[in-house]
Design a protein around this motif. Structure first.
Motif, PDB file in Angstrom:
ATOM      1  N   THR A  72      49.699  -6.036  11.995  1.00  0.00           N
ATOM      2  CA  THR A  72      49.533  -4.715  12.577  1.00  0.00           C
ATOM      3  C   THR A  72      50.852  -3.964  12.500  1.00  0.00           C
ATOM      4  N   GLY A  73      50.825  -2.705  12.922  1.00  0.00           N
ATOM      5  CA  GLY A  73      52.053  -1.924  13.028  1.00  0.00           C
ATOM      6  C   GLY A  73      52.802  -1.790  11.722  1.00  0.00           C
ATOM      7  N   GLU A  74      54.115  -2.034  11.770  1.00  0.00           N
ATOM      8  CA  GLU A  74      54.982  -1.862  10.604  1.00  0.00           C
ATOM      9  C   GLU A  74      54.608  -2.800   9.470  1.00  0.00           C
ATOM     10  N   ARG A  75      54.176  -3.997   9.809  1.00  0.00           N
ATOM     11  CA  ARG A  75      53.797  -4.953   8.767  1.00  0.00           C
ATOM     12  C   ARG A  75      52.593  -4.443   7.979  1.00  0.00           C
ATOM     13  N   LEU A  76      51.604  -3.914   8.665  1.00  0.00           N
ATOM     14  CA  LEU A  76      50.425  -3.359   8.011  1.00  0.00           C
ATOM     15  C   LEU A  76      50.792  -2.133   7.189  1.00  0.00           C
ATOM     16  N   ARG A  77      51.704  -1.330   7.711  1.00  0.00           N
ATOM     17  CA  ARG A  77      52.145  -0.129   6.997  1.00  0.00           C
ATOM     18  C   ARG A  77      52.794  -0.486   5.661  1.00  0.00           C
TER      19      ARG A  77
END
Length: 501
Positions: A249-254
């Protein structure tokens, strides 16, 4: 959770061993837009030219060309020729919608230009556009459905996420054949092991809860992306479907989305929502967050009011038109076997209100007394329903009435009285409702129907869970246009007779 047709074909055609060419949608659907455009051209150009010439209207060729261009424009602006959407539905409601827009557009042009042709000629000339375009949409839909039953016209999907959520999404996709996705591999985040049996094509390291935009270096640039892209190349995937979770999620998903899209692959994210119609969803942005809004089910307002008026009016007209047939069937039931003409049974309606449902009698007079001795032969092993494919209590005429659904016609009186709707969930028995939990009780949120998703999807061939899923989806997602579609499909279901016993 779907009807038997899905259950028989879904898992077989979703197997991960499907060949490369057989699952490429673009290999089999390139002629769909051409066929749709050609049908729209012929469905307006030829009728308008013919009618205007026969009626002696001025400039028939110019009128035909103008109407055709307007029709093509309306259809194009509504994205009816987009390859990805062609064939995904029968398109009948969309065709009627576009035709009404066309009539309004041509009426405006007529007022602006002072065109003087007869209104009756114009409407007669435009009328063939609906059946020609509608039939073409149905044929394309049937062709696409047939292709998917043969593992053709699909998109190869790489699932990315934690083991548990990946299992859920994989099972959901495998359970149905009315979509384009076949899962060919997984890239799992963390240490969990999936149970879906789909080959694992890579593994992403677990990342702790400290991962945030403030400390992006916890994820080296390209680490997740390179793993996913390598798996996509090995499996020849053309869509990466990400299932977000605590580890993704978050930055990793981005960053993962950047890597996938920069490589030219399509990316989709599973929201976790199921059984919610697309028209109830909308997206907005607040403080940099993308928010998914879900509209409430239709319970009050213009559409429910229209549905109530339409139901009663249509049922009343049907009773008048079918009066001779009803009288003939009443005499036939009386002569076929001893007992009353009509079978009366208590059912549970809207918000748990009991009512008396009427049907032509199709069983012997003491059918209910004989039921206990047949319980062991019940073919619905799960749920509270009792169904037998060869029930000895059914009369000779009763089998015909059930096969053709003519035994249901007296329920038109229930519709006129406001106890039922033309379209809705199956009306349950009191003993069924007594066994309902909180989930099952939700299906009582709308009036039961004379027909519904259960009738056009297999009727008695459905398992309890499959029928319940259809009823719950209808309860939360019904619309007037959806009801019209069900009514149109009911005729074919009655003719086919599948599941009617």
């Amino acid at each position: 959770m779907r009807h038997s047709h899905v259950s028989r074909h879904g898992s077989a055609r979703r197997s991960p061993g499907t060949g490369r060419r057989s699952v490429r949608r673009r290999d089999t659907a390139s002629w769909y837009p051409l066929a749709a455009i050609a049908a729209d051209l012929l469905g307006v150009l030829v009728p308008v030219l013919t009618v205007y010439a026969a009626a002696g209207e001025p400039r028939p060729f110019a009128a035909a060309v103008a109407a055709t261009l307007a029709w093509i424009t309306v259809r194009a602006l509504n994205q009816r020729y987009v390859g990805r959407s062609l064939g995904e539905s029968r398109g009948l409601i969309a065709t009627v919608h576009d035709w009404l827009v066309l009539v309004g557009l041509l009426a405006a042009l007529r007022a602006i230009t002072g065109e003087s042709s007869e209104v009756s000629s114009a409407l007669l000339a435009l009328a063939p556009a609906v059946p020609v375009t509608g039939l073409t949409c149905v044929l394309i839909h049937r062709h696409l459905t047939g292709q998917r039953h043969q593992a053709q016209a699909l998109r190869r999907v790489l699932l990315v996420g934690e083991a548990g959520p990946v299992d859920v999404v994989a099972a959901q996709l495998a359970a149905r054949t009315d979509h384009a996705y076949v899962v060919v591999g997984t890239v799992l985040a963390g240490t969990g092991e999936p149970a879906c049996g789909i080959p694992e094509s890579g593994r992403l390291d677990a990342v702790g809860p400290d991962l945030s935009p403030a400390v992006p270096d916890l994820v080296p640039d390209g680490l997740d992306g390179s793993t996913v892209l390598a798996a996509a190349r090995r499996k020849d995937a053309d869509l990466v479907l990400v299932v977000p979770g605590s580890l993704l999620t978050g930055e990793r998903l981005r960053r993962l989305s950047w890597a996938v899209q920069d490589a030219g692959l399509s990316l989709a994210i599973a929201s976790g929502l199921t059984e919610v119609a697309l028209r109830r969803l909308s997206v907005s942005t607040a403080a940099g967050l993308n928010l998914l809004h879900i509209a409430a089910p239709l319970r009050r307002g213009a559409q429910p009011a229209f549905k109530s008026v339409f139901d009663r009016a249509a049922a009343g007209l049907a009773l008048v038109a079918l009066a001779p047939l009803l009288a003939l069937l009443a005499v036939a039931v009386r002569l076929d076997s001893p007992g009353p003409v009509l079978y009366r049974q208590t059912r549970i309606g809207h918000r748990g209100t009991p009512f008396t449902l009427w049907k032509f009698r199709t069983m012997v007079a003491d059918a209910e007394l004989r039921r206990p001795e047949l319980e062991s032969a019940n073919e619905h092993l799960t749920g509270p329903l009792f169904k037998m494919r060869s029930d000895p209590r059914v009369t000779r005429l009763g089998r015909l009435l059930r096969r053709t659904s003519l035994d249901e016609l007296p329920q038109l009186f229930n519709v006129v009285r406001g106890q039922m709707s033309l379209v809705g969930p199956r009306p349950p028995l009191p003993e069924e409702v007594a066994r309902y939990g909180a989930v099952e009780l939700r299906r009582l949120g709308v009036k039961p129907g004379l027909t519904g998703p259960w009738q056009i999807s297999g009727r008695s061939d459905l398992s309890w869970d499959e029928g319940l899923a259809l009823d719950l989806f209808y309860t939360d997602n019904w619309s007037v246009t959806g009801d019209l579609d069900v009514l149109a499909r009911t005729f074919r279901a009655v003719v086919d007779g599948r599941g009617a016993y």
